[in-house]
Design a protein around this motif. Structure first.
Motif, mmCIF file in Angstrom:
data_model
loop_
_atom_site.group_PDB
_atom_site.id
_atom_site.type_symbol
_atom_site.label_atom_id
_atom_site.label_comp_id
_atom_site.label_asym_id
_atom_site.label_seq_id
_atom_site.Cartn_x
_atom_site.Cartn_y
_atom_site.Cartn_z
ATOM 1 N N SER A 113 0.820 -1.221 0.000
ATOM 2 C CA SER A 113 0.000 0.000 0.000
ATOM 3 C C SER A 113 0.850 1.266 0.000
ATOM 4 O O SER A 113 0.344 2.351 -0.252
ATOM 5 C CB SER A 113 -0.940 0.006 1.204
ATOM 6 N N MET A 114 2.139 1.111 0.264
ATOM 7 C CA MET A 114 3.055 2.260 0.253
ATOM 8 C C MET A 114 3.716 2.453 -1.108
ATOM 9 O O MET A 114 4.554 3.355 -1.265
ATOM 10 C CB MET A 114 4.141 2.070 1.317
ATOM 11 N N ASP A 115 3.349 1.648 -2.089
ATOM 12 C CA ASP A 115 4.014 1.702 -3.396
ATOM 13 C C ASP A 115 3.818 3.073 -4.050
ATOM 14 O O ASP A 115 2.787 3.724 -3.890
ATOM 15 C CB ASP A 115 3.449 0.613 -4.304
ATOM 16 N N GLY A 116 4.820 3.485 -4.788
ATOM 17 C CA GLY A 116 4.731 4.750 -5.514
ATOM 18 C C GLY A 116 5.214 5.918 -4.693
ATOM 19 O O GLY A 116 6.237 5.850 -3.999
ATOM 20 N N GLU A 117 4.471 7.008 -4.754
ATOM 21 C CA GLU A 117 4.891 8.248 -4.124
ATOM 22 C C GLU A 117 5.083 8.137 -2.611
ATOM 23 O O GLU A 117 6.061 8.686 -2.070
ATOM 24 C CB GLU A 117 3.894 9.365 -4.449
ATOM 25 N N PRO A 118 4.183 7.427 -1.873
ATOM 26 C CA PRO A 118 4.418 7.313 -0.425
ATOM 27 C C PRO A 118 5.779 6.715 -0.086
ATOM 28 O O PRO A 118 6.480 7.220 0.798
ATOM 29 C CB PRO A 118 3.266 6.423 0.053
ATOM 30 N N MET A 119 6.169 5.648 -0.783
ATOM 31 C CA MET A 119 7.473 5.036 -0.509
ATOM 32 C C MET A 119 8.620 5.966 -0.906
ATOM 33 O O MET A 119 9.626 6.085 -0.189
ATOM 34 C CB MET A 119 7.591 3.702 -1.237
ATOM 35 N N ASN A 120 8.478 6.634 -2.043
ATOM 36 C CA ASN A 120 9.525 7.566 -2.459
ATOM 37 C C ASN A 120 9.722 8.664 -1.422
ATOM 38 O O ASN A 120 10.844 9.039 -1.085
ATOM 39 C CB ASN A 120 9.170 8.184 -3.814
ATOM 40 N N GLU A 121 8.606 9.182 -0.901
ATOM 41 C CA GLU A 121 8.698 10.254 0.083
ATOM 42 C C GLU A 121 9.204 9.747 1.423
ATOM 43 O O GLU A 121 9.931 10.452 2.124
ATOM 44 C CB GLU A 121 7.329 10.929 0.253
ATOM 45 N N LEU A 122 8.818 8.531 1.802
ATOM 46 C CA LEU A 122 9.322 7.961 3.047
ATOM 47 C C LEU A 122 10.848 7.849 2.987
ATOM 48 O O LEU A 122 11.559 8.248 3.923
ATOM 49 C CB LEU A 122 8.698 6.584 3.289
ATOM 50 N N LYS A 123 11.363 7.328 1.882
ATOM 51 C CA LYS A 123 12.811 7.171 1.738
ATOM 52 C C LYS A 123 13.511 8.531 1.714
ATOM 53 O O LYS A 123 14.556 8.729 2.357
ATOM 54 C CB LYS A 123 13.121 6.370 0.467
ATOM 55 N N SER A 124 12.929 9.467 0.991
ATOM 56 C CA SER A 124 13.527 10.788 0.889
ATOM 57 C C SER A 124 13.542 11.494 2.243
ATOM 58 O O SER A 124 14.550 12.098 2.637
ATOM 59 C CB SER A 124 12.756 11.635 -0.128
ATOM 60 N N ILE B 57 9.816 5.361 16.253
ATOM 61 C CA ILE B 57 9.205 6.259 15.273
ATOM 62 C C ILE B 57 8.671 5.415 14.123
ATOM 63 O O ILE B 57 9.445 4.787 13.391
ATOM 64 C CB ILE B 57 10.216 7.303 14.767
ATOM 65 N N LEU B 58 7.358 5.365 14.001
ATOM 66 C CA LEU B 58 6.691 4.563 12.977
ATOM 67 C C LEU B 58 6.321 5.438 11.792
ATOM 68 O O LEU B 58 5.639 6.454 11.949
ATOM 69 C CB LEU B 58 5.426 3.917 13.559
ATOM 70 N N LEU B 59 6.767 5.044 10.607
ATOM 71 C CA LEU B 59 6.440 5.754 9.375
ATOM 72 C C LEU B 59 5.572 4.834 8.532
ATOM 73 O O LEU B 59 6.030 3.791 8.047
ATOM 74 C CB LEU B 59 7.717 6.134 8.614
ATOM 75 N N SER B 60 4.301 5.205 8.323
ATOM 76 C CA SER B 60 3.352 4.271 7.723
ATOM 77 C C SER B 60 2.130 5.011 7.191
ATOM 78 O O SER B 60 1.906 6.177 7.504
ATOM 79 C CB SER B 60 2.919 3.246 8.789
ATOM 80 N N ASP B 61 1.335 4.290 6.407
ATOM 81 C CA ASP B 61 0.033 4.834 6.012
ATOM 82 C C ASP B 61 -1.067 4.403 6.981
ATOM 83 O O ASP B 61 -2.233 4.746 6.810
ATOM 84 C CB ASP B 61 -0.321 4.436 4.578
ATOM 85 N N GLY B 62 -0.692 3.614 7.994
ATOM 86 C CA GLY B 62 -1.621 3.290 9.070
ATOM 87 C C GLY B 62 -2.404 2.008 8.912
ATOM 88 O O GLY B 62 -3.065 1.570 9.847
ATOM 89 N N TYR B 63 -2.336 1.375 7.752
ATOM 90 C CA TYR B 63 -3.117 0.157 7.534
ATOM 91 C C TYR B 63 -2.320 -1.063 7.984
ATOM 92 O O TYR B 63 -1.097 -1.103 7.862
ATOM 93 C CB TYR B 63 -3.519 0.039 6.074
#
Length: 545
Positions: free
Chosen positions: A380-391, A473-479
């Protein structure tokens, strides 16, 4: 009439009872096996939960670490992240940056109400040009950063107090005081009813570890900055002794208010206007004012670049805000109270700047810090969410002090210890960056299993650092769709005392679920879309790491 055979009628009844008892027995066995909750871990200790989790350890790989200073202009999101609460349509439109207590909902909506009323009255200049107000709600410290960086500069800026305004002036912002008071207010520390009667007694009680008090991040909150400066006026040790026993630092005053409303803290910071409008707070806490007054000054920005029409419009709008009718509305919303509170305290922009440097350096009072980052690598983190998490993780590394002990966990279907806890020296930073570079979004979402693993890592590290300040520190979309639920981990995490700060990614993030996680041990939950996550992580890391 035929009579029913009583003996025969008891047979089906007896069979039914046996069936029901068998069902109850089966259900009770299942519940026992599952630990008595909706997941598989209710009632278990952290070690018991950990034993059921499939954990793998990655082979660390070094990545390239850069030491370039992050640019404030680039860190700040586009201003649309903070949409206009009121949009003026006049030929001369004056935009105001305001702190949240003047541009929120209900009793926090005073400046919105004023702007709507002003815009509805069709005001004009002497030359016939129409004048309007636009209002944008931005936290006081964040607004100062926009003005300092020049990324977006409003016409007027009304923070809660003068501290961030003077800070912005000292650090290159083009602004100057225009009006010392727009509406009256005071900062205060709330303390449970009848416990203490003055500010110094509360501070000493915190320093002696007799009570739990939370405060707001002085890098973003004018109230938190006020407390920092008030403590530092009596020396750095006064602040470090106080901060050594603080369990919770919130991002803004509103977040602190929401967190403390459940009564779990003995004290907290807020403003009188917020306090008097919250029946829950007034029933549980006394209000003790402190520091400089929060009289919501008005700063004019880029005065030299303004036309005479714009200057005339500014005067018209400020005079309107200060008119008896608008002040009466403000009083009805809780402002203009506590006017008998006065203070000799006054701080320059240079003193504010030095206080923030001292805060970053001294906030942990020499204690070790142990932190584990938990990164959601699910599909569910694929795409922009993952890119932004890494950045954002890569950029955020530059704000973490070298003396901290840091580890990294990722998860999807299973949990991976990407990096065991170690001091964040150059070697550890390089391994951390390598792990970030290799992250890919795929598979399921074992969020709570990952948190169990992170908590176990922290507890094990504490054996060598018993006085350390610890966090996750949890970085997630919450699901989440693993075997464990938030109910399964709640008690073990609560018993551990480890706060879990949560950062939500994406507009579809389950922010309520992440808030539940942060609430377990009174940590902050930051709802951040991808365009401002770097800036908010900077604020979180500066306040906690």
């Amino acid at each position: 009439m035929k009579r029913r055979n009583a003996g025969n009628s008891l047979v089906p009844i007896g069979i039914g009872i046996v069936v029901i008892m068998v069902i109850i027995l089966i259900v009770s066995i299942v519940i026992k096996q599952r630990g008595g909750s909706g997941g598989l871990g209710g009632g278990k200790t952290l070690d018991q939960l950990y034993d059921k989790v499939k954990v793998t350890e990655a082979t660390p790989r070094k990545g390239q670490v850069t030491f370039e200073s992050n640019n404030l202009y680039d860190e700040l999101p586009e201003i649309d992240k903070y949409p206009l609460a009121v949009t003026g349509k006049g030929s001369v439109d004056i935009e105001i940056f305001t702190s949240g207590e003047k541009a929120g909902k209900d009793n926090d909506s005073w400046l919105i109400d004023v702007a709507n009323k002003f815009n509805g009255e069709n005001h004009t200049l002497s030359n016939g040009m129409s004048v309007s107000m636009s209002v944008r709600s931005v936290a006081s410290g964040t607004a100062a950063d926009y003005i300092i960086s020049g990324k977006y500069v409003p016409d007027l800026y009304t923070p809660s107090n003068t501290l961030f305004g003077e800070y912005a002036k000292t650090n290159g912002g083009s602004l100057e005081i225009y009006e010392k008071r727009l509406v009256g207010n005071t900062a205060g520390i709330l303390i449970k009813k009848g416990a203490y009667s003055d500010f110094d007694s509360v501070i000493k009680a915190v320093q002696d570890n007799q009570i739990n008090v939370g405060y707001t991040n002085p890098q973003t909150s004018a109230t938190g900055l006020n407390l920092l400066l008030t403590l530092l006026k009596d020396g750095t040790e006064n602040f470090t002794k106080f901060n050594a026993n603080i369990p919770y630092v919130a991002y803004t005053t509103q977040q602190m208010r929401d967190s403390a409303s459940n009564g779990s803290l003995d004290g907290m910071l807020t403003e009188y206007q917020a306090y008097i409008n919250d029946a829950n707070l007034t029933s549980m806490y006394d209000f003790i004012p402190f520091g400089v007054r929060h009289d919501n000054p008005v700063y004019i920005c880029d005065k030299e670049g303004k036309t005479q029409d714009e200057m005339d419009a500014v005067k018209m709008i400020v005079d309107y805000c200060k008119s008896p009718e608008m002040q009466q509305i403000a009083t009805g919303k809780g402002f203009n109270a506590n006017d008998d509170y006065t203070t000799d305290l006054d701080f320059t922009g240079a003193e504010v700047t030095q206080a923030l440097v001292t805060y970053k350096k001294e906030k942990d009072n020499g204690k070790d810090i142990i932190a584990v980052f938990v990164a959601d690598n699910s599909g569910s983190m694929d795409g922009e969410p993952m890119n932004e998490l890494k950045s954002s993780l890569s950029n955020g590394l530059s704000y973490i002090n070298d003396n901290n002990y840091v580890g990294l966990v990722s998860y999807s279907n299973n949990v991976t210890i990407e990096l065991p806890i170690a001091q964040l020296d150059l070697n550890q930073r390089s391994y951390f960056q390598g792990a970030i570079d290799d992250m890919k979004a795929q598979g399921g979402t074992s969020t709570y299993e990952a948190l169990v693993v992170a908590a176990k890592m922290v507890q094990d590290a504490q054996k060598d650092h018993p006085d350390a300040k610890c966090m996750i520190i949890l970085l997630s979309d919450g699901y989440a769709n693993g075997n464990y639920t938030v109910s399964d981990i709640e008690n073990p995490i609560k018993d551990s005392g480890i706060p879990i700060y949560t950062i939500s990614y994406g507009s579809d993030a389950d922010k309520d679920e992440l808030q539940k996680v942060s609430n377990i041990n009174e940590a902050a939950s930051i709802n951040a879309d991808s365009d401002d996550i770097t800036y908010k992580l900077k604020s979180l890391f500066n306040s906690q790491l």
